[in-house]
Design an enzyme around this catalytic site. Structure first.
Site, PDB file in Angstrom:
ATOM      1  N   HIS A 179     -10.292 -14.586 -19.384  1.00  0.00           N
ATOM      2  CA  HIS A 179      -9.494 -14.999 -18.217  1.00  0.00           C
ATOM      3  C   HIS A 179      -8.784 -13.749 -17.665  1.00  0.00           C
ATOM      4  O   HIS A 179      -7.572 -13.621 -17.743  1.00  0.00           O
ATOM      5  CB  HIS A 179      -8.484 -16.072 -18.652  1.00  0.00           C
ATOM      6  CG  HIS A 179      -7.863 -16.823 -17.517  1.00  0.00           C
ATOM      7  ND1 HIS A 179      -8.244 -16.651 -16.196  1.00  0.00           N
ATOM      8  CD2 HIS A 179      -6.871 -17.751 -17.499  1.00  0.00           C
ATOM      9  CE1 HIS A 179      -7.516 -17.454 -15.431  1.00  0.00           C
ATOM     10  NE2 HIS A 179      -6.674 -18.112 -16.188  1.00  0.00           N
ATOM     11  N   GLN A 219      -5.656 -13.686 -15.133  1.00  0.00           N
ATOM     12  CA  GLN A 219      -4.366 -14.028 -15.734  1.00  0.00           C
ATOM     13  C   GLN A 219      -3.724 -12.796 -16.374  1.00  0.00           C
ATOM     14  O   GLN A 219      -2.522 -12.581 -16.274  1.00  0.00           O
ATOM     15  CB  GLN A 219      -4.572 -15.128 -16.786  1.00  0.00           C
ATOM     16  CG  GLN A 219      -3.277 -15.593 -17.400  1.00  0.00           C
ATOM     17  CD  GLN A 219      -2.374 -16.291 -16.399  1.00  0.00           C
ATOM     18  OE1 GLN A 219      -2.792 -17.218 -15.717  1.00  0.00           O
ATOM     19  NE2 GLN A 219      -1.132 -15.850 -16.288  1.00  0.00           N
ATOM     20  N   ARG A 258     -14.833 -20.348 -11.618  1.00  0.00           N
ATOM     21  CA  ARG A 258     -14.281 -20.812 -12.901  1.00  0.00           C
ATOM     22  C   ARG A 258     -15.373 -21.636 -13.544  1.00  0.00           C
ATOM     23  O   ARG A 258     -15.788 -22.665 -12.999  1.00  0.00           O
ATOM     24  CB  ARG A 258     -13.019 -21.644 -12.664  1.00  0.00           C
ATOM     25  CG  ARG A 258     -12.578 -22.400 -13.890  1.00  0.00           C
ATOM     26  CD  ARG A 258     -11.186 -22.954 -13.776  1.00  0.00           C
ATOM     27  NE  ARG A 258     -10.218 -21.873 -13.940  1.00  0.00           N
ATOM     28  CZ  ARG A 258      -8.921 -22.066 -14.173  1.00  0.00           C
ATOM     29  NH1 ARG A 258      -8.441 -23.277 -14.268  1.00  0.00           N
ATOM     30  NH2 ARG A 258      -8.103 -21.038 -14.328  1.00  0.00           N
ATOM     31  N   ARG A 298       0.019 -14.074 -10.160  1.00  0.00           N
ATOM     32  CA  ARG A 298      -1.416 -14.346  -9.971  1.00  0.00           C
ATOM     33  C   ARG A 298      -1.801 -14.067  -8.525  1.00  0.00           C
ATOM     34  O   ARG A 298      -2.837 -13.475  -8.231  1.00  0.00           O
ATOM     35  CB  ARG A 298      -1.730 -15.819 -10.301  1.00  0.00           C
ATOM     36  CG  ARG A 298      -1.623 -16.195 -11.771  1.00  0.00           C
ATOM     37  CD  ARG A 298      -2.700 -15.569 -12.610  1.00  0.00           C
ATOM     38  NE  ARG A 298      -4.053 -15.897 -12.159  1.00  0.00           N
ATOM     39  CZ  ARG A 298      -4.728 -17.001 -12.481  1.00  0.00           C
ATOM     40  NH1 ARG A 298      -4.194 -17.880 -13.289  1.00  0.00           N
ATOM     41  NH2 ARG A 298      -5.961 -17.204 -12.048  1.00  0.00           N
ATOM     42  N   ASP A 355      -0.724 -19.848 -25.695  1.00  0.00           N
ATOM     43  CA  ASP A 355      -1.548 -20.608 -24.744  1.00  0.00           C
ATOM     44  C   ASP A 355      -1.787 -21.972 -25.389  1.00  0.00           C
ATOM     45  O   ASP A 355      -1.545 -22.153 -26.591  1.00  0.00           O
ATOM     46  CB  ASP A 355      -2.876 -19.848 -24.502  1.00  0.00           C
ATOM     47  CG  ASP A 355      -3.801 -20.555 -23.502  1.00  0.00           C
ATOM     48  OD1 ASP A 355      -3.305 -21.352 -22.678  1.00  0.00           O
ATOM     49  OD2 ASP A 355      -5.026 -20.305 -23.563  1.00  0.00           O
ATOM     50  N   CYS A 359       0.619 -18.524 -19.741  1.00  0.00           N
ATOM     51  CA  CYS A 359      -0.250 -18.554 -18.557  1.00  0.00           C
ATOM     52  C   CYS A 359      -0.151 -19.878 -17.812  1.00  0.00           C
ATOM     53  O   CYS A 359      -0.494 -19.948 -16.642  1.00  0.00           O
ATOM     54  CB  CYS A 359      -1.694 -18.252 -18.967  1.00  0.00           C
ATOM     55  SG  CYS A 359      -2.440 -19.501 -20.018  1.00  0.00           S
TER      56      CYS A 359
HETATM   57  N1   CP Z   1      -3.227 -20.150 -15.761  1.00  0.00           N
HETATM   58  C1   CP Z   1      -4.204 -20.726 -15.025  1.00  0.00           C
HETATM   59  O1   CP Z   1      -5.304 -20.197 -14.865  1.00  0.00           O
HETATM   60  O2   CP Z   1      -3.858 -21.919 -14.458  1.00  0.00           O
HETATM   61  P1   CP Z   1      -4.828 -22.942 -13.741  1.00  0.00           P
HETATM   62  O3   CP Z   1      -5.724 -23.526 -14.799  1.00  0.00           O
HETATM   63  O4   CP Z   1      -3.911 -23.970 -13.147  1.00  0.00           O
HETATM   64  O5   CP Z   1      -5.633 -22.234 -12.695  1.00  0.00           O
HETATM   65  N1  NVA Z   2      -7.246 -21.427 -22.669  1.00  0.00           N
HETATM   66  C1  NVA Z   2      -6.971 -22.271 -21.519  1.00  0.00           C
HETATM   67  C2  NVA Z   2      -6.429 -21.465 -20.393  1.00  0.00           C
HETATM   68  C3  NVA Z   2      -5.976 -22.287 -19.207  1.00  0.00           C
HETATM   69  C4  NVA Z   2      -5.492 -21.446 -18.060  1.00  0.00           C
HETATM   70  C5  NVA Z   2      -8.241 -23.010 -21.124  1.00  0.00           C
HETATM   71  O1  NVA Z   2      -9.312 -22.406 -21.114  1.00  0.00           O
HETATM   72  O2  NVA Z   2      -8.151 -24.197 -20.809  1.00  0.00           O
END
Ligand code: CP
Ligand code: NVA
Length: 308
Positions: free
Chosen positions: A129, A132, A102, A292, A224, A264
């Site tokens: 992402h 997701q 990430r 997930r 989101d 998400c």
């Molecule tokens: N939706 C998602 O990716 O959640 P987290 O940021 O908690 O991993």
């Molecule tokens: N758009 C959000 C998604 C979190 C799962 C972010 O990048 O923080």
């Protein structure tokens, strides 16, 4: 060997193959029949940003597959002190069987993949992402929607989630309506790629600044956060600019009467979604969160088969 950086790198058949594998693995898990598809394999998990779902689902998922996962926060490993990504990739490749990351910048993933000799999986970047979206699509199928009869309305920021929706819709060939406030539109290059994919898949993408237009008759409504990780400084301005983009009961009432609502997570009630809409659709949202786990197990098993 394959990496999983964006859905754009996969064909429709491959995406469906992974989803079907995820459904099968979910069924086995529900029967407590955990097959050691990845016995003794090690997953390195690099996190430059926070996470609840991604961390837990990959860690638990790897355990259920007979392997193990290492949580590597950027504050604890040497990338936080400037060790190059390309060196980190080569070290982890010598000790682990897969890398999930990430990252702040999507380019970091590209660099990791370039120097890694094991598969690299995108656990969220500034651009995409994809994990997701696999869980989201799995949930959509479970709620009885099919590619031919579904239309998705995404309401909110043109961000990593939106870009992944563009990829999924344009690869699988369903209708996606995206409503963002002016100035928060999706990346134009990613949109162009999606439009090109639609020429092959028959998908349809509608871009608007009007949430009502996007939601009218939609079978799936999703949103989101308005403030993604790393955008905290812009929070007040964003809250002002996103006025009128909350998915509340009024907006939901325009959708198909059996519409599914997905998020998400994490969700910020009173901003991108109202408390009432969230709680009315909590079953769907938490099925989506659980998926997930199963979708990602399928990704790891699938990637493993591609290197043999
Ligand atoms: N939706 C998602 O990716 O959640 P987290 O940021 O908690 O991993
Ligand atoms: N758009 C959000 C998604 C979190 C799962 C972010 O990048 O923080």
């Amino acid at each position: 060997m394959r990496h999983f950086l964006t859905l754009d790198d996969f064909s429709k058949d491959e995406i469906l193959e992974i989803i079907n594998l995820g459904l099968q693995i979910k069924k086995e898990a529900r029967e407590r029949n955990f097959k050691p598809y990845l016995k003794d394999q090690k997953l390195a998990m690099i996190f430059e940003k926070s996470s609840t779902r991604t961390r837990v689902s990959f860690e638990v998922g790897m355990h259920e597959l007979g392997g193990m996962a290492l949580f590597l926060s950027k504050n604890d490993i040497q990338i936080g002190r400037g060790e190059p990504i390309k060196d980190t990739a080569r070290v982890l490749s010598r000790m682990c069987d897969m890398i999930m990351a990430r990252v702040n910048s999507h380019e970091t993933l590209v660099e990791l993949a370039k120097f890694s000799s094991v598969p690299v999986i995108n656990g969220l970047s500034d651009k995409f992402h994809p994990m997701q979206l696999l869980a989201d699509f799995m949930t959509i199928l479970e709620y009885g929607w099919e590619i031919v009869n579904m239309s998705v309305a995404y309401i909110g920021d043109g961000n990593n989630m939106t870009h992944s929706w563009l990829m999924l819709a344009s690869k699988l060939g369903f209708e996606l309506r995206v409503a963002t406030p002016k100035g928060y539109e999706v990346d134009s290059e990613i949109l162009a790629r999606a439009m090109k994919n639609c020429e092959i898949s028959g998908g349809k993408i509608i871009i608007t600044n009007d949430p009502k237009e996007a939601v009218r008759g939609a079978t799936i409504v999703t949103t989101d956060t308005w403030v993604s990780m790393g955008q905290e400084d812009e929070k007040e301005k964003r809250i002002r600019d996103f006025a009128g983009f909350c998915v509340d009961e009024n907006l939901m009432s325009l959708a198909d009467k059996n519409a599914t609502f997905l998020h998400c997570l994490p969700a910020y009630r009173g901003y991108e979604v109202s408390e009432a809409v969230f709680e009315a659709h909590a079953d769907e949202i938490f099925d989506e969160a659980e998926n997930r786990l199963h979708a990602q197990k399928a990704v790891m098993v699938w990637l493993d088969t591609k290197r043999k």
